[in-house]
Design a protein around this motif. Sequence first.
Motif, short mmCIF file in Angstrom:
data_model
loop_
_atom_site.label_atom_id
_atom_site.label_comp_id
_atom_site.label_asym_id
_atom_site.label_seq_id
_atom_site.Cartn_x
_atom_site.Cartn_y
_atom_site.Cartn_z
N VAL A 1 5.24 76.38 -53.35
CA VAL A 1 5.45 77.68 -53.80
C VAL A 1 7.02 77.08 -54.28
O VAL A 1 7.20 77.81 -56.39
CB VAL A 1 5.64 78.89 -52.73
N MET A 2 7.16 76.10 -54.35
CA MET A 2 8.55 75.23 -54.83
C MET A 2 8.15 74.75 -56.12
O MET A 2 8.72 75.00 -57.11
CB MET A 2 9.94 74.09 -54.54
N ALA A 3 6.89 73.82 -56.85
CA ALA A 3 6.56 73.47 -57.51
C ALA A 3 5.95 74.82 -58.78
O ALA A 3 6.58 74.46 -59.31
CB ALA A 3 5.00 72.70 -57.38
N THR A 4 5.65 76.20 -57.96
CA THR A 4 5.20 76.93 -58.97
C THR A 4 6.60 77.40 -59.90
O THR A 4 6.29 78.42 -60.91
CB THR A 4 4.27 77.63 -58.18
N LEU A 5 7.43 77.98 -58.75
CA LEU A 5 8.94 78.32 -59.24
C LEU A 5 9.37 77.29 -59.58
O LEU A 5 10.06 77.91 -61.01
CB LEU A 5 9.83 78.76 -57.83
N ALA A 6 10.26 76.29 -59.34
CA ALA A 6 10.76 75.15 -60.18
C ALA A 6 10.36 74.67 -61.30
O ALA A 6 11.16 74.04 -62.20
CB ALA A 6 11.14 74.07 -59.67
N THR A 7 9.16 74.37 -61.35
CA THR A 7 8.47 73.67 -62.80
C THR A 7 8.84 74.44 -63.99
O THR A 7 9.87 73.89 -64.94
CB THR A 7 7.22 72.63 -62.88
#
Length: 301
Positions: free
Chosen positions: A284-290
């Motif tokens: 989830v964090m990769a999807t939001l942060a990138t």
Amino acid sequence: MNPTYSAQTVLQTARGPFLILAPVCVLAGVAAALLQPDVQLNWLSLALILAGALAAHISVNMLNEYLDFRSGLDLNTQRTPFSGGSGALPGDPAAAKAVLVGGIATLVLTGLIGLYFLASGAWGLLPLGLAGLIVIVTYTRQINRSPWLCLVAPGFGFGLAMVAGSGYALGAADSPALWLAALLTFFLVNNLLLLNQYPDIEADKAVGRYHFPIAYGVEKSTRMYALFVLGAALSVVVGVVGGWFPLWSLLALLPLLLSVKALSGARQLGAAIGTQPQFMAANVMATLATPTVLGLTLLLG
């Protein structure tokens, strides 16, 4: 006399904590559009773009929750913090009709905002917008029964339709920067939903779903996840090497490393990945942060 229900139940089905994905997609699309010298930031347009993106996301969430409840899936799924739905309707079934109405109302709002931009001359939005609305309406019952469509529909809706659509709504023309930003989000959001399907394989199978992990198994699904991570990385690298993104955009590769952590969890745990939610959290964090980092580098670089 109509049974009463809690408004909190209806709000829960909107999946509020996950709605941050819509502004992230808008940021990536608007930032890429503003690289074009003839595109200017219009605050009214930006507000309407954001409202339309949020309405679309709420609509797909509510309709999915309603249909999952009606099919009985909500009663059998094992929920994790990132998969299996909100679980709101099984505890308050009287709210089902209100959730359906909410899903339809936000779908209509999305369409009306799209019509506003079409009337303003943003005709590039038409095919993406129509396809996006079709994805919202058909995702739970039709798309989830087709492995390949289900694999790419989330990325299409949030990546191609929402990111590129935000750019078109702001008045942008086609450009490599806009489509590479859309592709980055396409790959990441596909992976977001792909990994979230692992804990639900047996429950989904029981109600007739036939998505990628059911059709091809967890091992091949994990390989597809790895290919999508590579595609996301290449979207950034190609943008920088081609001169369409500033050098600083390589910073977007740093949060993408969280996808590598999620990939390691998928390889180790397979369908049991929900038992260790830190791996799903990394996804989830990769999807939001990138895309967020990419968008900021485009605005500031």
